[in-house]
Structure formats: structure tokens, C-alpha cells
Design a protein around this motif. Structure first.
Motif, PDB file in Angstrom:
ATOM      1  N   TRP A  30       0.841  -1.021   0.008  1.00 49.57           N
ATOM      2  CA  TRP A  30       0.125  -0.131  -0.159  1.00 49.57           C
ATOM      3  C   TRP A  30       0.928   1.383   0.070  1.00 49.57           C
ATOM      4  CZ3 TRP A  30      -1.539   4.507   1.815  1.00 49.57           C
ATOM      5  CH2 TRP A  30      -2.955   5.025   1.671  1.00 49.57           C
ATOM      6  N   TRP A  31       1.932   1.147   0.966  1.00 55.50           N
ATOM      7  CA  TRP A  31       2.518   2.487   1.218  1.00 55.50           C
ATOM      8  C   TRP A  31       3.533   2.647  -0.049  1.00 55.50           C
ATOM      9  CZ3 TRP A  31       5.604   0.421   6.028  1.00 55.50           C
ATOM     10  CH2 TRP A  31       4.673   0.289   7.117  1.00 55.50           C
ATOM     11  N   CYS A  35       3.211   6.061  -2.591  1.00 57.01           N
ATOM     12  CA  CYS A  35       4.418   6.903  -2.941  1.00 57.01           C
ATOM     13  C   CYS A  35       4.798   6.839  -4.597  1.00 57.01           C
ATOM     14  CB  CYS A  35       5.561   6.245  -2.145  1.00 57.01           C
ATOM     15  SG  CYS A  35       5.357   6.673  -0.263  1.00 57.01           S
ATOM     16  N   GLY A  65      -3.698   1.353  -2.473  1.00 56.27           N
ATOM     17  CA  GLY A  65      -2.755   2.351  -2.011  1.00 56.27           C
ATOM     18  C   GLY A  65      -2.725   3.133  -3.378  1.00 56.27           C
ATOM     19  N   ALA A  69      -4.126   7.800  -3.303  1.00 56.14           N
ATOM     20  CA  ALA A  69      -2.598   8.336  -3.009  1.00 56.14           C
ATOM     21  C   ALA A  69      -2.930  10.072  -3.419  1.00 56.14           C
ATOM     22  CB  ALA A  69      -1.695   8.070  -4.111  1.00 56.14           C
ATOM     23  N   ILE A 134      11.100   7.454  -2.550  1.00 55.71           N
ATOM     24  CA  ILE A 134      10.168   6.482  -1.716  1.00 55.71           C
ATOM     25  C   ILE A 134      10.488   5.974  -0.436  1.00 55.71           C
ATOM     26  CG2 ILE A 134       8.833   4.017  -2.094  1.00 55.71           C
ATOM     27  CD1 ILE A 134       8.613   4.877  -5.035  1.00 55.71           C
ATOM     28  N   LEU A 137      10.226   8.781   2.233  1.00 58.90           N
ATOM     29  CA  LEU A 137       8.915   8.886   2.240  1.00 58.90           C
ATOM     30  C   LEU A 137       8.317   7.860   3.528  1.00 58.90           C
ATOM     31  CD1 LEU A 137       7.262   9.816  -0.744  1.00 58.90           C
ATOM     32  CD2 LEU A 137       7.347  11.423   1.185  1.00 58.90           C
ATOM     33  N   ILE A 138       8.717   6.539   3.229  1.00 62.07           N
ATOM     34  CA  ILE A 138       8.409   5.413   4.266  1.00 62.07           C
ATOM     35  C   ILE A 138       9.023   5.742   5.413  1.00 62.07           C
ATOM     36  CG2 ILE A 138       8.179   3.004   4.610  1.00 62.07           C
ATOM     37  CD1 ILE A 138       7.520   2.949   1.429  1.00 62.07           C
ATOM     38  N   ASP A 141       7.635   8.315   7.700  1.00 60.68           N
ATOM     39  CA  ASP A 141       6.374   8.147   7.927  1.00 60.68           C
ATOM     40  C   ASP A 141       5.385   9.073   7.265  1.00 60.68           C
ATOM     41  OD1 ASP A 141       3.935   6.755   8.859  1.00 60.68           O
ATOM     42  OD2 ASP A 141       3.884   7.532  10.787  1.00 60.68           O
ATOM     43  N   ARG A 142       5.784   9.413   5.937  1.00 59.41           N
ATOM     44  CA  ARG A 142       5.117  10.431   5.287  1.00 59.41           C
ATOM     45  C   ARG A 142       4.514   9.739   4.044  1.00 59.41           C
ATOM     46  NH1 ARG A 142       6.232  15.775   5.971  1.00 59.41           N
ATOM     47  NH2 ARG A 142       6.116  16.057   3.874  1.00 59.41           N
ATOM     48  N   VAL A 143       3.887   8.714   4.200  1.00 54.26           N
ATOM     49  CA  VAL A 143       3.134   8.055   2.947  1.00 54.26           C
ATOM     50  C   VAL A 143       2.123   9.030   2.721  1.00 54.26           C
ATOM     51  CG1 VAL A 143       1.978   5.837   2.419  1.00 54.26           C
ATOM     52  CG2 VAL A 143       4.060   5.662   3.740  1.00 54.26           C
TER      53      VAL A 143
END
Length: 168
Positions: A30-31, A35, A65, A69, A134, A137-138, A141-143
Motif C-alpha cells: 500500500w505504502w 508513494c 494504495g 494517493a 520512496i 517517505l516511508i 512516515d510520510r506516506v
């Protein structure tokens, strides 16, 4: 972050790779999808998998996911069980659409999930064309999350073209 992962270990080799269960879980798909859509600014993507039960679950999570987005209202062309070569041909046919191929190595009880991400040119992502962003971001924790219900995309079955132009 619910169910954290080690992004430096898992987000590599063109996408994500990890033992399931353990290093990777369906939420990672999903993440990655959210992203991928945001970093590639994609309103359409294509997704396929190898047909293994684990990748089917991961592919479903990936599709959810992608359609959630931010504001992209991404349309997912879901190829389902196809070869990676078929996915790459479909990306070429769709012209400028990123994609993902999900597969597993399953020697006995040690399932390793691979999620390979491709950019708009059909090139595997690496640290120079989106994978590092990507991973960041993960890790932070900025998914990307959906902004509202109107921004939600769609998932539609996609049947690749045969060599004569007909659909499978």
C-alpha cells in the motif's frame, strides 16, 4: 507508523524485497503504491503479479494504495496474474505509465516477496529515479494519504494486447 519496517533493508533492488511474514507485510505494498503514484505524478499505473497467493494479497493492497494517493485519482490497470514481460509490454503499449510487478520466491516455508517498481519509461526504479524518495517517505512516515473521497481513483481489470492487437 503501524507495523514498521526497516526501509534501508526492505526498500531496495528496484522496489521492495523481504521475507513474509517478518520483514515485509501487505501494508508495505500500500505504502509503495501511494508513494509511486505521488513521486511519478501518475494518474494511471499498471500492476501485475505471478499468481502466488501471497502476491495476490500484496497486489490487492498495492492497488488500494495507488487509488488512495493524495489528489491523483489514479486509475489502476490491474493485469492480475501475468508475466513480468507481459507487464513491460503493457507499460510500453500504455505509453508513459508507471507500473509494478509482484512475485515471490517460495523455497519451502521461506516466502520472499519482491515488488518491482517501474517508471514512466519502463525502467526499474533505483536511487536516481525515484526509489530513494520512496524510501525516504516511508522512513519518515510520510506516506501520501487521500485528500478526500472525490480524489479516489479506480481499479479496473486490464487485458493486455495480443500481438495482432486483440485483447487477451
Amino acid at each position: 507508523m503501524l507495523n514498521p519496517i526497516d526501509p534501508e533493508v526492505v526498500i531496495r533492488d528496484g522496489g521492495a524485497v523481504g521475507r513474509f511474514p517478518g520483514q515485509i507485510h501487505e501494508g508495505v505494498a500500500w505504502w509503495l503504491a501511494a508513494c509511486l503514484v505521488v513521486t511519478q505524478k501518475a494518474t494511471r499505473i499498471a500492476v501485475a503479479h505471478d499468481g502466488h497467493p501471497a502476491t495476490t494479497a500484496f497486489a490487492n493492497s498495492f492497488c488500494r494504495g495507488a487509488i488512495n494517493a493524495q489528489h491523483y485519482a489514479c486509475n489502476v490497470h490491474y493485469l492480475g496474474h501475468q508475466t513480468e514481460d507481459r507487464l513491460l509490454l503493457t507499460l510500453k503499449d500504455l505509453r508513459g505509465v508507471p507500473g509494478a510487478w509482484l512475485s515471490v520466491d517460495d523455497p519451502g516455508n521461506d516466502v520472499t516477496v519482491h515488488i518491482r517498481l517501474y517508471n514512466r519509461q519502463g525502467n526499474l526504479l533505483d536511487d536516481t529515479n525515484g526509489l530513494a524518495e520512496i524510501r525516504r517517505l516511508i522512513a519518515e512516515d510520510r506516506v501520501p494519504l487521500p485528500v478526500n473521497a472525490q480524489a479516489k481513483g479506480t481499479i479496473e481489470p486490464w487485458h493486455p494486447l495480443l500481438t495482432n492487437g486483440d485483447r487477451l
